[in-house]
Design an enzyme around this catalytic site. Structure first.
Site, PDB file in Angstrom:
ATOM      1  CD  GLN A 209      -7.936  -6.733  -2.346  1.00  0.00           C
ATOM      2  OE1 GLN A 209      -7.343  -7.469  -1.564  1.00  0.00           O
ATOM      3  NE2 GLN A 209      -7.846  -6.867  -3.657  1.00  0.00           N
ATOM      4  CG  PHE A 210     -11.087  -4.455   2.506  1.00  0.00           C
ATOM      5  CD1 PHE A 210     -12.412  -4.608   2.904  1.00  0.00           C
ATOM      6  CD2 PHE A 210     -10.508  -5.434   1.714  1.00  0.00           C
ATOM      7  CE1 PHE A 210     -13.143  -5.721   2.507  1.00  0.00           C
ATOM      8  CE2 PHE A 210     -11.227  -6.555   1.320  1.00  0.00           C
ATOM      9  CZ  PHE A 210     -12.551  -6.702   1.716  1.00  0.00           C
ATOM     10  CB  ALA A 211     -11.292   2.017   4.098  1.00  0.00           C
ATOM     11  CG  ASP A 212     -10.538  -1.998   7.224  1.00  0.00           C
ATOM     12  OD1 ASP A 212     -11.008  -2.265   8.323  1.00  0.00           O
ATOM     13  OD2 ASP A 212     -11.244  -1.793   6.211  1.00  0.00           O
ATOM     14  CG  PHE A 213      -5.847  -3.672   3.888  1.00  0.00           C
ATOM     15  CD1 PHE A 213      -5.535  -4.234   5.112  1.00  0.00           C
ATOM     16  CD2 PHE A 213      -6.703  -4.338   3.036  1.00  0.00           C
ATOM     17  CE1 PHE A 213      -6.078  -5.463   5.475  1.00  0.00           C
ATOM     18  CE2 PHE A 213      -7.253  -5.560   3.399  1.00  0.00           C
ATOM     19  CZ  PHE A 213      -6.938  -6.128   4.625  1.00  0.00           C
TER      20      PHE A 213
ATOM     21  CD  GLU B 123      -1.767  -2.412   1.470  1.00  0.00           C
ATOM     22  OE1 GLU B 123      -0.611  -2.647   1.882  1.00  0.00           O
ATOM     23  OE2 GLU B 123      -2.657  -3.278   1.375  1.00  0.00           O
TER      24      GLU B 123
ATOM     25  CG  HIS C 226     -11.488  -7.316   5.771  1.00  0.00           C
ATOM     26  ND1 HIS C 226     -10.793  -8.004   6.726  1.00  0.00           N
ATOM     27  CD2 HIS C 226     -10.845  -7.545   4.612  1.00  0.00           C
ATOM     28  CE1 HIS C 226      -9.778  -8.649   6.168  1.00  0.00           C
ATOM     29  NE2 HIS C 226      -9.780  -8.382   4.879  1.00  0.00           N
TER      30      HIS C 226
END
Lengths: 322, 345
Positions: free
Chosen positions: A81-85, A59, A126
């Site tokens: 891929q996910f905001a979390d990452f 990222e 996620h």
């Protein structure tokens, strides 16, 4: 014909790739025949060869590369891929992209798409809503579209803006939300929208919680209350004028967010309305957020963790009685 | 491939006699950088510079080769000890003194200081303090050039052995190789990350061994030897430009200063200072000039005088310029002015 929030995001990207040769899409699994973990880039790699590129799980480097490309005149769209990452890319987003124009006078026009927010069974890593972090730091614009139409026009606008834009798209809305057609043009960026008019209470929200707030308002209509719902659209900049005008009409303010309760957009809205429009308020403003724990996996726990229409209505009733 | 490459580089170093004019040009940039930084140190000691002063003493030979061997259109991502390379790449001296002295006419306009400066429009990227971050940014700039159909370009990113231990560096190297970017990464092992010596920084035998793991070609370099620097870094730039895989050059030197001028580096043991890698590259280059009779003593003296005059002029000019003022500053972090968020103003 009906089009979903997710399809609107795909259509916006197809249009951007078609209309602007500076645009390319960079992210994990966005390319090939796969088209993204949520299919937001489905078919685009084939339609636009060489411009929808898969990346390693890196990222930091994905955003770093987007920054470098933007400085050279490109308009990259990064899909996290996910905001979390995006936490892994915080340094590049906050310290590199966010500071660059201020430091060097050269803006960095990147768009970072963050599939945000909770869905059933997604658990702690996620499901996050990250808008607070990005809004807190200088140099970034933070979009939180709550409708299919805004998902489309705001993404197109995000890429046109010369500054870095964090585009928070809500995963719960991907399939749940549908529109008949896509608009040519939306409201200007930075303008909040009165999603529903009312005179008894202002509910301010954004993203998926805006839809929950509308449902709550509908429920309260049956009890004789006319609730105004304001959709922030962008968390930053925050349209304080529209908020104050709404509170001037209703005298009551309730703010709803899906993020963790400490700080955040709901706290910022209350701080601004209270400091600039204290005289407009007939009761102490209230807010409702998720709980201050990691986001749970099990649907029973998840439903208890986040706000929903029912909880919003309960909170609103209490405020309306004051 | 790696072993062969290293052997080739080493044998070339021994035989190579770079063109004398290039060697002398490089020497003069090194001399200018050293003269400038010595002056900045004395200004700092005299309380005339706010913040820190971070110098490249002992690293000028590696740095100058980086800046000098790039061409117009190439991307350069210098780091904190790259004054020589920045100057050779085309950064005007006045930019340095304006940034250190906080002139509002400088490229950073008092908003950022010392080595945190750059000219992104001229392809000299402005580093951030978070090490390793600029590798992927350089890769992105190269991707953009490829998209735009440009040809015959390279990017060069500088790093130290300290920065090589960050996650951002690993991600940047990997993505460079995945993209087959025409990138050269020049890593200067100056043996200390601030006060921490190599044995607490990494545990591999030789940092250049990492090249093959990333999909780079790797070369080792004696960073105290200007001739070797020009040759090895020049070779890496040439190979990257010709479409070979990305290139990693690991140079060995000793940082001949503290981390910054606030640091007396008393933690560096005397025996380390006697190692071959601790030699002063500027003195070594000057000795080569004398040994090969490339310039006479009078010419060397004239160069010194010229460097001092340039530095004095750049400092005097920046000192006369206005400092930024809080109440006149444009407090706006976005270029899109109508999207600035106004809080309680």
């Amino acid at each position: 014909m009906s089009i979903t929030y997710l399809e609107a995001i795909r259509e916006a990207q197809a249009k951007l790739l078609r209309d602007d040769e500076r645009v390319f899409i960079y992210g994990q699994d966005v390319g090939g025949t796969f088209g993204g973990a949520f299919k937001a880039t489905k078919g685009l790699a084939k339609e636009f060869p060489g411009r929808v590129l898969n990346t390693p799980i890196s990222e930091d480097a994905i955003v770093g590369a987007a920054i470098g490309a933007a400085m050279q005149g490109m308009r990259p769209i990064v899909e996290m891929q996910f905001a979390d990452f995006s936490s892994i890319a915080l340094n590049q987003i906050l310290n590199n992209a966010g500071t660059h124009y201020w430091r060097t006078n050269v803006p960095v026009p990147i768009t970072v798409r963050l599939p945000s927010g909770g869905t059933k069974g997604s658990g702690p890593f996620h499901s996050q809503s990250m808008e607070l972090i990005y809004a807190h730091y200088p140099g970034l614009i933070v979009m939180t579209p709550a409708t299919v139409e805004d998902a489309y026009t705001m993404l197109i606008e995000a890429v046109a803006i010369d500054d870095p834009v964090i585009y928070c798209e809500h995963k719960y809305l991907y399939y749940h939300l549908k529109a008949d057609k896509l608009p040519e043009k939306g409201l200007p960026t930075g303008r909040a929208r009165i999603a529903r008019e009312g005179r008894d209470l202002t509910i301010v929200s954004y993203s998926a919680m805006m839809q929950e707030s509308l449902a709550a308002a509908e429920e309260l209509t049956r009890e004789g209350f006319e609730v105004e719902v304001v959709d922030l659209r962008t968390v930053k900049p925050l349209d304080t004028d529209t908020l104050l005008a709404s509170v001037a009409r209703t005298g009551r303010l309730l703010c709803i967010g899906e993020s963790f309760p400490w700080g955040g957009a709901t706290a910022e809205v209350i701080a601004r309305v209270t400091s600039q429009g204290f005289h407009l308020l007939d009761a102490a403003p209230q807010r409702l957020n998720a709980k201050d724990t990691p986001i749970p996996y099990h649907p029973n726990l998840w439903n208890a963790h986040r706000p929903n229409a029912q909880k919003i209505a309960t909170k609103a009733r209490a405020l309306l009685r004051e | 491939m790696l072993q062969t490459a290293q052997r080739t580089a080493k044998s070339k170093t021994k035989k190579a006699t770079p063109p004398h004019d290039r060697f002398l040009e490089a020497f003069r940039w090194m001399l200018l950088a050293r003269t400038l930084e010595e002056k900045l140190v004395s200004l700092y000691r005299g309380g005339l510079i706010t913040g820190g002063v971070y110098i490249g003493k002992g690293q000028e030979a590696v740095s100058v080769a980086c800046g000098l061997l790039l061409q117009k259109g190439d991307i350069f991502a210098p780091l904190i000890r790259d004054q020589a390379g920045r100057s050779a790449f085309g950064e005007p001296l006045i930019d340095v003194t304006r940034t250190y002295l906080g002139s509002r006419l400088g490229p950073m306009r008092g908003r950022d200081g010392n080595i945190h400066r750059g000219h992104p429009r001229n392809n000299e990227l402005a580093m951030i303090s978070h090490l390793g971050a600029m590798v992927s940014v350089t890769v992105g700039a190269l991707i953009a050039k490829r998209f735009k159909g440009e040809k015959n370009f390279v990017g060069l990113a500088c790093i130290g052995e300290g920065g090589m231990q960050t996650g951002a560096f690993h991600e940047g190297m990997n993505i460079a190789a995945v993209e087959q970017a025409p990138l050269v990464v020049v890593a200067t092992n100056n043996h200390y990350a601030y006060s921490t010596p190599n044995d607490r920084e990494f545990a591999c035998d030789d940092l250049v061994d990492r090249a093959i793991g990333y999909g780079f070609e790797g070369y080792s370099l004696d960073g105290t030897d200007l001739s070797a620097c020009l040759d090895v870094i020049g070779g890496a730039v040439k190979r990257a430009r010709a479409g070979r895989p990305p290139q990693l050059v690991v140079a060995s030197v000793l940082r001949l200063s503290g981390h910054g001028e606030h640091d007396d580096a008393s933690y560096v043991p005397e025996e380390v200072k006697r190692q071959p890698f601790a030699r002063d590259c500027l003195k070594m280059a000057e000795q080569t000039i004398i040994d090969l009779n490339l310039a006479d003593a009078e010419t060397l003296a004239a160069w010194r005088k010229d460097a001092a005059a340039q530095v004095d002029e750049a400092i005097a000019a920046a000192q006369q310029e206005a400092a930024p003022e809080g109440n006149k500053e444009d407090w706006c972090a976005l270029s899109t002015r109508d999207l600035v968020d106004h809080v309680d103003e």
